[in-house]
Enzyme design. Sequence first.
Site, PDB file in Angstrom:
ATOM      1  N   TYR A 242       6.637  -2.323  13.079  1.00 23.42           N
ATOM      2  CA  TYR A 242       6.230  -2.300  14.242  1.00 23.42           C
ATOM      3  C   TYR A 242       4.857  -2.676  14.303  1.00 23.42           C
ATOM      4  O   TYR A 242       4.321  -3.126  15.345  1.00 23.42           O
ATOM      5  CB  TYR A 242       6.525  -0.942  15.068  1.00 23.42           C
ATOM      6  CG  TYR A 242       7.827  -0.391  15.404  1.00 23.42           C
ATOM      7  CD1 TYR A 242       9.174  -1.158  15.121  1.00 23.42           C
ATOM      8  CD2 TYR A 242       7.973   0.581  16.222  1.00 23.42           C
ATOM      9  CE1 TYR A 242      10.342  -0.784  15.710  1.00 23.42           C
ATOM     10  CE2 TYR A 242       9.374   1.144  16.747  1.00 23.42           C
ATOM     11  CZ  TYR A 242      10.252   0.284  16.471  1.00 23.42           C
ATOM     12  OH  TYR A 242      11.660   0.717  16.979  1.00 23.42           O
ATOM     13  N   GLY A 243       4.087  -2.226  13.149  1.00 23.45           N
ATOM     14  CA  GLY A 243       2.725  -2.084  13.459  1.00 23.45           C
ATOM     15  C   GLY A 243       2.058  -3.627  13.815  1.00 23.45           C
ATOM     16  O   GLY A 243       1.238  -3.576  14.668  1.00 23.45           O
TER      17      GLY A 243
ATOM     18  N   CYS B 153       6.338   8.585  13.438  1.00 24.64           N
ATOM     19  CA  CYS B 153       5.747   7.262  13.141  1.00 24.64           C
ATOM     20  C   CYS B 153       4.625   7.406  13.804  1.00 24.64           C
ATOM     21  O   CYS B 153       4.291   7.472  15.219  1.00 24.64           O
ATOM     22  CB  CYS B 153       6.597   6.074  13.661  1.00 24.64           C
ATOM     23  SG  CYS B 153       5.755   4.486  13.935  1.00 24.64           S
TER      24      CYS B 153
ATOM     25  N   THR C 186       2.462   4.635  14.470  1.00 25.03           N
ATOM     26  CA  THR C 186       2.185   3.389  15.469  1.00 25.03           C
ATOM     27  C   THR C 186       2.781   3.791  16.736  1.00 25.03           C
ATOM     28  O   THR C 186       2.161   3.599  17.547  1.00 25.03           O
ATOM     29  CB  THR C 186       2.924   2.404  14.706  1.00 25.03           C
ATOM     30  OG1 THR C 186       2.608   2.235  13.513  1.00 25.03           O
ATOM     31  CG2 THR C 186       2.628   1.042  15.436  1.00 25.03           C
TER      32      THR C 186
ATOM     33  N   CYS D 155       0.327   6.339   8.105  1.00 29.26           N
ATOM     34  CA  CYS D 155       1.761   5.740   8.401  1.00 29.26           C
ATOM     35  C   CYS D 155       2.635   6.564   7.541  1.00 29.26           C
ATOM     36  O   CYS D 155       2.477   6.990   6.417  1.00 29.26           O
ATOM     37  CB  CYS D 155       1.737   4.283   7.919  1.00 29.26           C
ATOM     38  SG  CYS D 155       3.330   3.622   7.864  1.00 29.26           S
ATOM     39  N   THR D 156       3.853   6.918   8.165  1.00 31.24           N
ATOM     40  CA  THR D 156       4.756   7.785   7.533  1.00 31.24           C
ATOM     41  C   THR D 156       5.373   7.132   6.142  1.00 31.24           C
ATOM     42  O   THR D 156       6.254   7.864   5.341  1.00 31.24           O
ATOM     43  CB  THR D 156       5.808   8.213   8.349  1.00 31.24           C
ATOM     44  OG1 THR D 156       6.422   7.231   9.005  1.00 31.24           O
ATOM     45  CG2 THR D 156       5.140   9.373   9.246  1.00 31.24           C
TER      46      THR D 156
HETATM   47  N1  DGL Z   1       6.060   4.354   9.686  1.00 29.59           N
HETATM   48  C1  DGL Z   1       5.500   3.723  10.753  1.00 29.59           C
HETATM   49  C2  DGL Z   1       4.190   4.714  11.174  1.00 29.59           C
HETATM   50  O1  DGL Z   1       3.981   5.696  10.723  1.00 29.59           O
HETATM   51  C3  DGL Z   1       5.332   2.363  10.126  1.00 29.59           C
HETATM   52  C4  DGL Z   1       5.124   1.490  11.175  1.00 29.59           C
HETATM   53  C5  DGL Z   1       5.495   0.045  11.062  1.00 29.59           C
HETATM   54  O2  DGL Z   1       6.797  -0.134  11.182  1.00 29.59           O
HETATM   55  O3  DGL Z   1       4.381  -0.933  11.020  1.00 29.59           O
HETATM   56  O4  DGL Z   1       3.063   4.108  11.476  1.00 29.59           O
END
Ligand code: DGL
Length: 263
Positions: free
Chosen positions: A42-43, A73, A75, A183-184
Amino acid sequence: MNDKPIGVMDSGIGGLSIWKELVKELPDESTVYFADNKNCPYGPKSLEEIHQLAENVVKFLISQNVKLILVACNTITVSVIDRLRKKFNIPFVGVEPATKVAVENTRTGKIGILATKGTFRGNLFNETKEKFGGNTNIHLQIGDGLVEMVETNSVNTKDSQKLVQNYIDFFLQNNVDQVALGCTHYPFLKESLIKLSENKINFIDPAEAVVKQLRRILENENLLSDSNDIKHQIFSSGEITDLKNLIPQIDSYSVQLVKNYNH
Ligand code: DGL
């Protein structure tokens, strides 16, 4: 008391770094996890895209009769949790980079935050940074490529280690002694991060603090469960790699995995 499950959402399997803490600390709670890995990461996406994707996942979780949604998450949290709270009548708990803890812990006066592009752009992240940053020098690094590394289980390849080393070198060159893992997905890289930084950096994983906050909200809203019939389901919109590799004890939680779920 409320025996309905807790909904947990992320763009992929990264949020399992918080889920793992949840099932350990709140063993009477059932969960429904949704990994939107078809759309991961998603970032780099626009705010509107993230909003749309996140809304779809929230709707799915609500259709699964969850009592609360843990946005595992960064993001999504820092970009759109306010909008989700306004639209859906269900409690939300989010996660954001542990800037405050890093500022409190630093001895060099220099901290780092490793996160996605979407997180650094998020309003909530910037408000927290302003509020708690004080006189600390804050060095931001976008962790391009790291989410994909965790999703595809390729942390230990030569190329991956080289990329992780680059990010670490940036922090070391700036005399950073604390890095908030924003980021998780990144806690699943912690072993490499510690090794490659030769123990010179403390990496802060927010999972424990998030689950404490989750417990407080469940208590305050009278939503804690005391059920003996615990169920954990993980739905994914794309391919999931070997979860045992990420969470060796996963089998002890009898998880039902529903792959490629089209929500
Ligand atoms: N685990 C998401 C976070 O904590 C990852 C975001 C992504 O998909 O870029 O931001």
